[in-house]
Design a protein around this motif. Structure first.
Motif, PDB file in Angstrom:
ATOM      1  N   ASP A   1       0.827  -1.206   0.000  1.00 16.95           N
ATOM      2  CA  ASP A   1       0.000   0.000   0.000  1.00 16.95           C
ATOM      3  C   ASP A   1       0.861   1.255   0.000  1.00 16.95           C
ATOM      4  O   ASP A   1       0.483   2.278  -0.587  1.00 16.95           O
ATOM      5  N   ASP A   2       2.023   1.205   0.650  1.00 18.18           N
ATOM      6  CA  ASP A   2       2.936   2.351   0.652  1.00 18.18           C
ATOM      7  C   ASP A   2       3.415   2.659  -0.761  1.00 18.18           C
ATOM      8  O   ASP A   2       3.513   3.826  -1.168  1.00 18.18           O
ATOM      9  N   ILE A   3       3.724   1.606  -1.517  1.00 14.86           N
ATOM     10  CA  ILE A   3       4.197   1.779  -2.892  1.00 14.86           C
ATOM     11  C   ILE A   3       3.100   2.378  -3.752  1.00 14.86           C
ATOM     12  O   ILE A   3       3.339   3.287  -4.551  1.00 14.86           O
ATOM     13  N   ASP A   4       1.876   1.885  -3.579  1.00 12.55           N
ATOM     14  CA  ASP A   4       0.759   2.389  -4.380  1.00 12.55           C
ATOM     15  C   ASP A   4       0.473   3.859  -4.075  1.00 12.55           C
ATOM     16  O   ASP A   4       0.180   4.652  -4.974  1.00 12.55           O
ATOM     17  N   LYS A   5       0.591   4.235  -2.801  1.00 12.71           N
ATOM     18  CA  LYS A   5       0.375   5.648  -2.438  1.00 12.71           C
ATOM     19  C   LYS A   5       1.458   6.536  -3.029  1.00 12.71           C
ATOM     20  O   LYS A   5       1.179   7.646  -3.509  1.00 12.71           O
ATOM     21  N   THR A   6       2.704   6.047  -3.002  1.00 12.65           N
ATOM     22  CA  THR A   6       3.809   6.811  -3.583  1.00 12.65           C
ATOM     23  C   THR A   6       3.623   6.969  -5.082  1.00 12.65           C
ATOM     24  O   THR A   6       3.866   8.049  -5.653  1.00 12.65           O
ATOM     25  N   THR A   7       3.179   5.909  -5.738  1.00 14.78           N
ATOM     26  CA  THR A   7       2.927   5.956  -7.178  1.00 14.78           C
ATOM     27  C   THR A   7       1.845   6.969  -7.506  1.00 14.78           C
ATOM     28  O   THR A   7       1.973   7.758  -8.449  1.00 14.78           O
ATOM     29  N   ALA A   8       0.754   6.945  -6.723  1.00 11.69           N
ATOM     30  CA  ALA A   8      -0.342   7.897  -6.947  1.00 11.69           C
ATOM     31  C   ALA A   8       0.129   9.327  -6.731  1.00 11.69           C
ATOM     32  O   ALA A   8      -0.247  10.239  -7.484  1.00 11.69           O
ATOM     33  N   TRP A   9       0.965   9.534  -5.695  1.00 14.22           N
ATOM     34  CA  TRP A   9       1.488  10.877  -5.434  1.00 14.22           C
ATOM     35  C   TRP A   9       2.348  11.356  -6.594  1.00 14.22           C
ATOM     36  O   TRP A   9       2.228  12.514  -7.033  1.00 14.22           O
ATOM     37  N   PHE A  10       3.206  10.471  -7.116  1.00 12.26           N
ATOM     38  CA  PHE A  10       4.079  10.880  -8.218  1.00 12.26           C
ATOM     39  C   PHE A  10       3.270  11.156  -9.481  1.00 12.26           C
ATOM     40  O   PHE A  10       3.633  12.031 -10.275  1.00 12.26           O
ATOM     41  N   ALA A  11       2.186  10.426  -9.665  1.00 17.94           N
ATOM     42  CA  ALA A  11       1.333  10.671 -10.835  1.00 17.94           C
ATOM     43  C   ALA A  11       0.733  12.076 -10.785  1.00 17.94           C
ATOM     44  O   ALA A  11       0.546  12.721 -11.825  1.00 17.94           O
ATOM     45  N   ARG A  12       0.443  12.572  -9.570  1.00 19.78           N
ATOM     46  CA  ARG A  12      -0.146  13.906  -9.425  1.00 19.78           C
ATOM     47  C   ARG A  12       0.902  15.013  -9.421  1.00 19.78           C
ATOM     48  O   ARG A  12       0.655  16.117  -9.915  1.00 19.78           O
ATOM     49  N   HIS A  13       2.078  14.741  -8.841  1.00 18.60           N
ATOM     50  CA  HIS A  13       3.053  15.806  -8.608  1.00 18.60           C
ATOM     51  C   HIS A  13       4.404  15.534  -9.262  1.00 18.60           C
ATOM     52  O   HIS A  13       5.403  16.143  -8.872  1.00 18.60           O
ATOM     53  N   GLY A  14       4.435  14.654 -10.257  1.00 17.45           N
ATOM     54  CA  GLY A  14       5.708  14.247 -10.859  1.00 17.45           C
ATOM     55  C   GLY A  14       6.506  15.398 -11.449  1.00 17.45           C
ATOM     56  O   GLY A  14       7.721  15.483 -11.259  1.00 17.45           O
ATOM     57  N   THR A  15       5.826  16.307 -12.158  1.00 19.09           N
ATOM     58  CA  THR A  15       6.557  17.406 -12.798  1.00 19.09           C
ATOM     59  C   THR A  15       7.195  18.327 -11.755  1.00 19.09           C
ATOM     60  O   THR A  15       8.346  18.740 -11.902  1.00 19.09           O
ATOM     61  N   LYS A  16       6.437  18.635 -10.681  1.00 18.58           N
ATOM     62  CA  LYS A  16       7.005  19.475  -9.626  1.00 18.58           C
ATOM     63  C   LYS A  16       8.131  18.750  -8.896  1.00 18.58           C
ATOM     64  O   LYS A  16       9.140  19.367  -8.516  1.00 18.58           O
ATOM     65  N   ALA A  17       7.970  17.434  -8.710  1.00 18.75           N
ATOM     66  CA  ALA A  17       9.006  16.660  -8.023  1.00 18.75           C
ATOM     67  C   ALA A  17      10.307  16.678  -8.811  1.00 18.75           C
ATOM     68  O   ALA A  17      11.394  16.836  -8.238  1.00 18.75           O
TER      69      ALA A  17
ATOM     70  N   PHE B   1      18.449  10.940  -7.805  1.00 26.18           N
ATOM     71  CA  PHE B   1      17.520   9.839  -7.562  1.00 26.18           C
ATOM     72  C   PHE B   1      16.106  10.121  -8.047  1.00 26.18           C
ATOM     73  O   PHE B   1      15.336   9.187  -8.271  1.00 26.18           O
ATOM     74  N   ILE B   2      15.747  11.402  -8.207  1.00 27.73           N
ATOM     75  CA  ILE B   2      14.389  11.719  -8.640  1.00 27.73           C
ATOM     76  C   ILE B   2      14.111  11.199 -10.046  1.00 27.73           C
ATOM     77  O   ILE B   2      12.950  10.979 -10.424  1.00 27.73           O
ATOM     78  N   SER B   3      15.172  10.950 -10.822  1.00 28.90           N
ATOM     79  CA  SER B   3      14.990  10.449 -12.182  1.00 28.90           C
ATOM     80  C   SER B   3      14.537   8.996 -12.208  1.00 28.90           C
ATOM     81  O   SER B   3      13.912   8.555 -13.178  1.00 28.90           O
ATOM     82  N   LEU B   4      14.852   8.234 -11.162  1.00 22.83           N
ATOM     83  CA  LEU B   4      14.485   6.813 -11.125  1.00 22.83           C
ATOM     84  C   LEU B   4      12.969   6.604 -11.082  1.00 22.83           C
ATOM     85  O   LEU B   4      12.431   5.872 -11.924  1.00 22.83           O
ATOM     86  N   PRO B   5      12.247   7.208 -10.125  1.00 20.23           N
ATOM     87  CA  PRO B   5      10.791   7.022 -10.140  1.00 20.23           C
ATOM     88  C   PRO B   5      10.139   7.610 -11.376  1.00 20.23           C
ATOM     89  O   PRO B   5       9.099   7.108 -11.824  1.00 20.23           O
ATOM     90  N   ALA B   6      10.739   8.661 -11.933  1.00 19.21           N
ATOM     91  CA  ALA B   6      10.191   9.218 -13.173  1.00 19.21           C
ATOM     92  C   ALA B   6      10.229   8.173 -14.282  1.00 19.21           C
ATOM     93  O   ALA B   6       9.287   8.039 -15.067  1.00 19.21           O
ATOM     94  N   GLY B   7      11.329   7.419 -14.347  1.00 18.39           N
ATOM     95  CA  GLY B   7      11.430   6.366 -15.351  1.00 18.39           C
ATOM     96  C   GLY B   7      10.552   5.183 -15.015  1.00 18.39           C
ATOM     97  O   GLY B   7       9.898   4.608 -15.897  1.00 18.39           O
ATOM     98  N   THR B   8      10.521   4.800 -13.744  1.00 18.96           N
ATOM     99  CA  THR B   8       9.706   3.663 -13.319  1.00 18.96           C
ATOM    100  C   THR B   8       8.237   3.876 -13.660  1.00 18.96           C
ATOM    101  O   THR B   8       7.549   2.959 -14.123  1.00 18.96           O
ATOM    102  N   GLU B   9       7.755   5.108 -13.427  1.00 20.29           N
ATOM    103  CA  GLU B   9       6.350   5.419 -13.682  1.00 20.29           C
ATOM    104  C   GLU B   9       6.112   5.913 -15.104  1.00 20.29           C
ATOM    105  O   GLU B   9       5.016   6.359 -15.424  1.00 20.29           O
ATOM    106  N   ARG B  10       7.158   5.826 -15.922  1.00 23.15           N
ATOM    107  CA  ARG B  10       7.073   6.219 -17.343  1.00 23.15           C
ATOM    108  C   ARG B  10       6.469   7.621 -17.509  1.00 23.15           C
ATOM    109  O   ARG B  10       5.535   7.838 -18.285  1.00 23.15           O
ATOM    110  N   MET B  11       7.000   8.548 -16.738  1.00 25.03           N
ATOM    111  CA  MET B  11       6.605   9.950 -16.895  1.00 25.03           C
ATOM    112  C   MET B  11       6.870  10.376 -18.325  1.00 25.03           C
ATOM    113  O   MET B  11       7.832   9.937 -18.956  1.00 25.03           O
ATOM    114  N   ASN B  12       5.997  11.204 -18.873  1.00 27.30           N
ATOM    115  CA  ASN B  12       6.176  11.680 -20.246  1.00 27.30           C
ATOM    116  C   ASN B  12       7.611  12.172 -20.434  1.00 27.30           C
ATOM    117  O   ASN B  12       8.070  13.045 -19.693  1.00 27.30           O
TER     118      ASN B  12
END
Length: 201
Positions: free
Chosen positions: A85-101, A114-125
């Motif tokens: 559930d922690d991972i899913d919440k983090t994923t949802a947060w990054f989906a909403r605030h990825g560009t600002k992050a 390190f901020i580039s790793l979740p961006a790639g994991t979540e396939r940010m545009n």
């Protein structure tokens, strides 16, 4: 930097993205000082270091994309006290605030790479990722290169201030982690009691 000019500064920052122990807070002021000595222009220093920042971020984005969401989710959930559930919440947060992050993360020690790793994991545009990486890196690079250029031979006095910023960020991270661990342990300790009381009732 003396031998190959601006590309040398860009290479140093590229390596800093992949190996964070190589501090940009030292490389960038030195690049500004080198520009003042005439090894390359101030504009070249900014352009090449920003290119290095983007290329390094692309590599880590690619690593995150290669690992993928499911694999990262599996790896993270295997860490003690971490729940799916922690991972899913983090994923949802990054989906909403990825560009600002990504934008602000490029200006925060420890998180810059390190901020580039979740961006790639979540396939940010990828175009958005590149744009906000460029903007954040440009601000960070200009600040430290400008300081090194203005200070000249005293460029090294920037390092104690940047080190203090790192200590502050590290302290905040430690406090957040400790708070998370204590809350999670307390919740796990309370769970058997609540289950026991429910059975007795």
């Amino acid at each position: 930097m003396e031998r190959i000019g601006g590309p040398g500064a860009g290479l140093a920052i590229f390596l800093e993205n992949l190996f964070p122990p190589v501090p940009s807070e030292v490389v960038l002021p030195l690049a500004g000082f080198s520009a003042r000595l005439g090894h390359f222009s101030l504009v070249e220093a900014v352009v090449w270091t920003t290119i290095g920042s983007i290329l390094g971020a692309w590599c880590l984005y690619g690593l995150g994309a290669w690992l993928g969401h499911d694999r990262m989710r599996e790896l993270a959930s295997s860490i003690p006290l971490i729940e799916v559930d922690d991972i899913d919440k983090t994923t949802a947060w990054f989906a909403r605030h990825g560009t600002k992050a990504v934008f602000f993360g490029r200006m925060v020690p420890l998180f810059r790479s390190f901020i580039s790793l979740p961006a790639g994991t979540e396939r940010m545009n990828f175009a958005s990722f590149t744009l906000f990486t460029l903007l954040g890196s440009l601000i960070w690079n200009c600040a430290f290169i400008g300081a090194g250029y203005a200070l000249g031979a005293n460029w090294h006095v920037v390092e104690p201030y940047s080190a203090a910023l790192q200590y502050v960020v590290s302290a905040v991270v430690v406090l957040v982690v400790v708070r998370f661990v204590l809350r999670r342990l307390r919740r796990r300790n309370d769970s058997p009691r609540s289950v026991g009381s429910h059975r007795q009732s």
